[in-house]
Scaffold this motif. Structure first.
Motif, mmCIF file in Angstrom:
data_model
loop_
_atom_site.group_PDB
_atom_site.id
_atom_site.type_symbol
_atom_site.label_atom_id
_atom_site.label_comp_id
_atom_site.label_asym_id
_atom_site.label_seq_id
_atom_site.Cartn_x
_atom_site.Cartn_y
_atom_site.Cartn_z
ATOM 1 N N ASN A 137 -15.550 8.773 -9.854
ATOM 2 C CA ASN A 137 -14.998 9.130 -8.551
ATOM 3 C C ASN A 137 -14.055 8.022 -8.068
ATOM 4 O OD1 ASN A 137 -14.530 10.644 -6.227
ATOM 5 N ND2 ASN A 137 -16.222 9.683 -5.130
ATOM 6 N N LEU A 138 -13.127 7.637 -8.944
ATOM 7 C CA LEU A 138 -12.249 6.491 -8.712
ATOM 8 C C LEU A 138 -10.788 6.920 -8.687
ATOM 9 C CD1 LEU A 138 -11.967 3.323 -8.642
ATOM 10 C CD2 LEU A 138 -11.689 3.480 -11.116
ATOM 11 N N TYR A 139 -10.097 6.515 -7.629
ATOM 12 C CA TYR A 139 -8.672 6.776 -7.502
ATOM 13 C C TYR A 139 -7.901 5.505 -7.804
ATOM 14 C CZ TYR A 139 -9.856 11.075 -5.006
ATOM 15 O OH TYR A 139 -10.340 12.303 -4.668
ATOM 16 N N THR A 140 -6.835 5.640 -8.595
ATOM 17 C CA THR A 140 -5.923 4.535 -8.842
ATOM 18 C C THR A 140 -4.552 4.983 -8.359
ATOM 19 O OG1 THR A 140 -7.197 3.910 -10.805
ATOM 20 C CG2 THR A 140 -4.985 2.972 -10.584
ATOM 21 N N PHE A 141 -4.082 4.333 -7.296
ATOM 22 C CA PHE A 141 -2.816 4.722 -6.686
ATOM 23 C C PHE A 141 -1.674 3.906 -7.272
ATOM 24 C CE2 PHE A 141 -5.981 6.294 -3.824
ATOM 25 C CZ PHE A 141 -5.448 7.491 -3.382
ATOM 26 N N ILE A 142 -0.530 4.553 -7.459
ATOM 27 C CA ILE A 142 0.642 3.931 -8.050
ATOM 28 C C ILE A 142 1.399 3.160 -6.961
ATOM 29 C CG2 ILE A 142 2.752 4.338 -9.407
ATOM 30 C CD1 ILE A 142 0.040 5.308 -10.735
ATOM 31 N N PRO A 143 1.616 1.850 -7.143
ATOM 32 C CA PRO A 143 2.341 1.057 -6.136
ATOM 33 C C PRO A 143 3.724 1.648 -5.849
ATOM 34 C CG PRO A 143 1.360 -0.365 -7.791
ATOM 35 C CD PRO A 143 1.193 1.053 -8.286
ATOM 36 N N PHE A 188 2.323 -9.283 6.238
ATOM 37 C CA PHE A 188 2.357 -7.825 6.363
ATOM 38 C C PHE A 188 3.385 -7.237 5.415
ATOM 39 C CE2 PHE A 188 0.929 -9.430 10.466
ATOM 40 C CZ PHE A 188 -0.164 -8.619 10.719
ATOM 41 N N TYR A 189 3.075 -6.049 4.915
ATOM 42 C CA TYR A 189 3.985 -5.285 4.074
ATOM 43 C C TYR A 189 4.093 -3.894 4.675
ATOM 44 C CZ TYR A 189 2.960 -9.020 0.799
ATOM 45 O OH TYR A 189 2.807 -10.243 0.220
ATOM 46 N N LYS A 190 5.311 -3.388 4.753
ATOM 47 C CA LYS A 190 5.526 -2.043 5.291
ATOM 48 C C LYS A 190 4.965 -1.010 4.318
ATOM 49 C CE LYS A 190 9.092 0.851 7.313
ATOM 50 N NZ LYS A 190 8.542 1.015 8.623
ATOM 51 N N GLN A 191 4.297 -0.016 4.859
ATOM 52 C CA GLN A 191 3.692 1.055 4.061
ATOM 53 C C GLN A 191 4.388 2.382 4.358
ATOM 54 O OE1 GLN A 191 1.122 0.982 1.686
ATOM 55 N NE2 GLN A 191 1.692 3.118 1.406
ATOM 56 N N SER A 192 4.647 3.143 3.321
ATOM 57 C CA SER A 192 5.282 4.457 3.494
ATOM 58 C C SER A 192 4.292 5.443 4.075
ATOM 59 C CB SER A 192 5.777 4.992 2.156
ATOM 60 O OG SER A 192 6.729 4.099 1.605
#
Length: 192
Positions: A137-143, A188-192
């Motif tokens: 039950n693991l999600y790996t999100f693409i940067p 801080f980094y801007k997030q979409s």
């Protein structure tokens, strides 16, 4: 890490807590050696143990507002905590830590763990690119290809995403407060 290297060269480096007693703590149902993971899941923290981080004043004794540390815990100065309380930032709990100077054995009590209580389903799963491992039950999100759900996220000033808990997301309100107060150690980094 580049900022740390640059600050050492400039002589403006702040305290870095390079070791801790977290691996020795046994707490409720958390096995010895895993207490540092308490920040990555929702817990009803009742009896906070003695948590110590260690630094050397030979390297630096200059306090920052966000304490850099070996475990990458969100540890903030009490003045930041006081401001967040005054602003009524919801979804945060604060727990004391002892910052011990290994040279003098002096204890600095100016820092607290900023525990984020908000674990939300924040990603826009239709727009985001990710891989899912059903077995774990693991999600790996693409940067750079991950998107937040603006409607859900706009209800919170600070949170972690329940499908990928490592990152801390903060609102523009928090970012502007940090910048207005010239607090050190935050990034801080801007997030979409």
């Amino acid at each position: 890490m580049d900022k740390i290297d640059d600050s050492i060269k400039d002589g403006t480096n702040t305290i870095y807590a390079e070791t801790t007693n977290l691996d020795e703590i046994v707490y409720l149902d958390i096995k010895k050696g895993y207490f540092d993971n308490i920040i990555l899941s929702q817990h009803n923290i009742v009896d906070w143990p003695n948590v110590e981080f260690y630094y050397s004043s030979k390297v630096s004794s200059l306090e920052s507002d966000y304490l850099l540390n070996v475990k990458r815990w969100p540890i903030i100065h009490v003045r930041v905590m006081e401001k967040f309380v005054e602003m009524d930032i919801k979804g945060l709990s604060y727990f004391p830590i002892k910052l011990v100077d290994v040279v003098t054995n002096n204890i600095n009590n100016n820092y607290v763990l900023m525990y984020i209580d908000n674990f939300i389903d924040a990603f826009d799963m239709e727009r985001s690119k990710y891989k899912y491992n059903e077995k774990y039950n693991l999600y790996t999100f693409i940067p750079q290809e991950t998107y937040l759900n603006k409607k859900i996220c706009s209800q919170y000033d600070i949170f972690r995403c329940s499908k990928s808990v490592a990152a801390i997301y903060a609102s523009q309100k928090i970012k502007e407060t940090v910048e207005k107060n010239n607090w050190t150690g935050f990034d801080f980094y801007k997030q979409s």
